[in-house]
Design a protein around this motif. Sequence first.
Motif, PDB file in Angstrom:
ATOM      1  N   LYS A  93       0.837  -1.204   0.000  1.00  0.00           N
ATOM      2  CA  LYS A  93       0.000   0.000   0.000  1.00  0.00           C
ATOM      3  C   LYS A  93       0.871   1.252   0.000  1.00  0.00           C
ATOM      4  O   LYS A  93       1.940   1.280   0.611  1.00  0.00           O
ATOM      5  N   VAL A  94       0.377   2.266  -0.672  1.00  0.00           N
ATOM      6  CA  VAL A  94       1.014   3.582  -0.632  1.00  0.00           C
ATOM      7  C   VAL A  94       0.335   4.400   0.458  1.00  0.00           C
ATOM      8  O   VAL A  94      -0.891   4.492   0.503  1.00  0.00           O
ATOM      9  N   ILE A  95       1.135   4.958   1.358  1.00  0.00           N
ATOM     10  CA  ILE A  95       0.592   5.762   2.452  1.00  0.00           C
ATOM     11  C   ILE A  95       1.153   7.172   2.370  1.00  0.00           C
ATOM     12  O   ILE A  95       2.268   7.387   1.887  1.00  0.00           O
ATOM     13  N   PRO A  98       2.410  12.300   6.997  1.00  0.00           N
ATOM     14  CA  PRO A  98       1.867  13.564   7.529  1.00  0.00           C
ATOM     15  C   PRO A  98       2.919  14.669   7.485  1.00  0.00           C
ATOM     16  O   PRO A  98       4.124  14.409   7.625  1.00  0.00           O
ATOM     17  N   PRO A  99       2.492  15.911   7.277  1.00  0.00           N
ATOM     18  CA  PRO A  99       3.443  17.036   7.293  1.00  0.00           C
ATOM     19  C   PRO A  99       4.188  17.107   8.629  1.00  0.00           C
ATOM     20  O   PRO A  99       3.623  16.841   9.691  1.00  0.00           O
ATOM     21  N   ASN A 100       5.465  17.433   8.548  1.00  0.00           N
ATOM     22  CA  ASN A 100       6.325  17.566   9.725  1.00  0.00           C
ATOM     23  C   ASN A 100       6.463  16.268  10.522  1.00  0.00           C
ATOM     24  O   ASN A 100       6.782  16.287  11.716  1.00  0.00           O
ATOM     25  N   PHE A 101       6.231  15.141   9.857  1.00  0.00           N
ATOM     26  CA  PHE A 101       6.373  13.845  10.529  1.00  0.00           C
ATOM     27  C   PHE A 101       7.856  13.555  10.767  1.00  0.00           C
ATOM     28  O   PHE A 101       8.687  13.697   9.872  1.00  0.00           O
ATOM     29  N   ASP A 102       8.182  13.166  11.997  1.00  0.00           N
ATOM     30  CA  ASP A 102       9.574  12.887  12.361  1.00  0.00           C
ATOM     31  C   ASP A 102       9.938  11.462  11.933  1.00  0.00           C
ATOM     32  O   ASP A 102       9.491  10.482  12.534  1.00  0.00           O
ATOM     33  N   ARG A 103      10.771  11.352  10.901  1.00  0.00           N
ATOM     34  CA  ARG A 103      11.156  10.026  10.383  1.00  0.00           C
ATOM     35  C   ARG A 103      12.515   9.571  10.907  1.00  0.00           C
ATOM     36  O   ARG A 103      13.030   8.539  10.478  1.00  0.00           O
ATOM     37  N   ILE A 122       3.868  -0.249 -10.771  1.00  0.00           N
ATOM     38  CA  ILE A 122       2.741  -0.976 -10.184  1.00  0.00           C
ATOM     39  C   ILE A 122       1.903  -0.096  -9.263  1.00  0.00           C
ATOM     40  O   ILE A 122       0.667  -0.159  -9.275  1.00  0.00           O
ATOM     41  N   LEU A 123       2.537   0.744  -8.464  1.00  0.00           N
ATOM     42  CA  LEU A 123       1.826   1.534  -7.455  1.00  0.00           C
ATOM     43  C   LEU A 123       1.792   3.025  -7.754  1.00  0.00           C
ATOM     44  O   LEU A 123       1.045   3.749  -7.098  1.00  0.00           O
ATOM     45  N   GLY A 124       2.585   3.473  -8.697  1.00  0.00           N
ATOM     46  CA  GLY A 124       2.817   4.892  -8.913  1.00  0.00           C
ATOM     47  C   GLY A 124       1.725   5.626  -9.645  1.00  0.00           C
ATOM     48  O   GLY A 124       0.704   5.048 -10.005  1.00  0.00           O
ATOM     49  N   PRO A 125       2.010   6.934  -9.867  1.00  0.00           N
ATOM     50  CA  PRO A 125       3.254   7.636  -9.497  1.00  0.00           C
ATOM     51  C   PRO A 125       3.326   7.926  -7.988  1.00  0.00           C
ATOM     52  O   PRO A 125       2.326   8.245  -7.369  1.00  0.00           O
ATOM     53  N   PHE A 128       8.087  10.336  -3.194  1.00  0.00           N
ATOM     54  CA  PHE A 128       8.589   9.833  -1.918  1.00  0.00           C
ATOM     55  C   PHE A 128       8.883  10.942  -0.917  1.00  0.00           C
ATOM     56  O   PHE A 128       9.234  10.651   0.230  1.00  0.00           O
ATOM     57  N   SER A 129       8.746  12.191  -1.313  1.00  0.00           N
ATOM     58  CA  SER A 129       8.894  13.274  -0.337  1.00  0.00           C
ATOM     59  C   SER A 129       7.639  13.415   0.513  1.00  0.00           C
ATOM     60  O   SER A 129       7.689  13.920   1.641  1.00  0.00           O
ATOM     61  N   THR A 130       6.504  12.961   0.004  1.00  0.00           N
ATOM     62  CA  THR A 130       5.242  13.065   0.742  1.00  0.00           C
ATOM     63  C   THR A 130       4.550  11.713   0.934  1.00  0.00           C
ATOM     64  O   THR A 130       3.550  11.630   1.632  1.00  0.00           O
ATOM     65  N   MET A 131       5.077  10.656   0.311  1.00  0.00           N
ATOM     66  CA  MET A 131       4.443   9.335   0.384  1.00  0.00           C
ATOM     67  C   MET A 131       5.500   8.277   0.647  1.00  0.00           C
ATOM     68  O   MET A 131       6.688   8.494   0.440  1.00  0.00           O
ATOM     69  N   ASP A 132       5.037   7.122   1.086  1.00  0.00           N
ATOM     70  CA  ASP A 132       5.921   5.981   1.286  1.00  0.00           C
ATOM     71  C   ASP A 132       5.132   4.710   1.000  1.00  0.00           C
ATOM     72  O   ASP A 132       3.895   4.736   0.878  1.00  0.00           O
TER      73      ASP A 132
END
Length: 269
Positions: A93-95, A98-103, A122-125, A128-132
């Motif tokens: 799944k693509v998730i 959240p903004p300012n999420f500490d990774r 398969i899952l795109g586009p 990766f700056s806002t999705m994972d």
Amino acid sequence: MFFENWPYSVSLLFILFAHEMGHYLPARFYGVKTTWPYFIPLPVGPIGTMGAVIQIKQQIPDKKVLFDIGIGGPTASLILSMIAWLVGISLSKVIEIPPNFDRSGFLFFGDSLFTYITSQWILGPIDFSTMDIQAHPLAKAGWVGLLITAVNLLPFGQLDGGHVIYSMFGEGYRKWIHILFTAFLVFALIHFTWLLWGFIIYYVVKVEHPFIHDSVAGIGKFRFYFGVIMLVSFLVIFVPKPIILGSELEESSLLMDIFRLITHNIGFN
């Protein structure tokens, strides 16, 4: 946790077993004595294994036999890992992040050319700056299988890639294999993992392959072109930054810092 992740363990162990059988069966076919596979667990870390290994118990008679034994393992694990990855990524799944999420406290698995293109296909586009990607356990097993296959295909010493490239080019390869090893060390400027592998190769695996006699008729065109295909596949599945801390995501590599410094000093900026 067990019921969610057993597909990872089972499929990865099957990939490792197939890889070692890819060595074991050709060895037995040629009458070369060898052990059964030894699986090497790693209780700590995100992968859980250091792979598997078989031990050749006698001298390999010639380069054709060396080629067949060497290439069987990565061929088996490459095919199965690609299948596991493709099926697993289609179940992933693509998730949104959240903004300012500490990774900073998370681990991220890097992309090869193959995993990046197929995940986008398969899952795109996917930005990766806002999705994972919330990877399915089968996709994780495929990723680890591809990483192990890529490491084994490094063309040095007694790694599988070392068997293959030595069989293909013979004794003449000793004139340029150290140059290739020096070029490989450039990846240490991208991620420290490859510096560690550089030490292991130089001091343990060795850069050059031990001497093996030529076969009477050579390895043949089919084996040579098959070897080329496998060595090219290494470039497709190689992961420049395998496992990345979340705190490193925004940091540039040492190679990029050097590149910026050079371009700045010669007036490109």
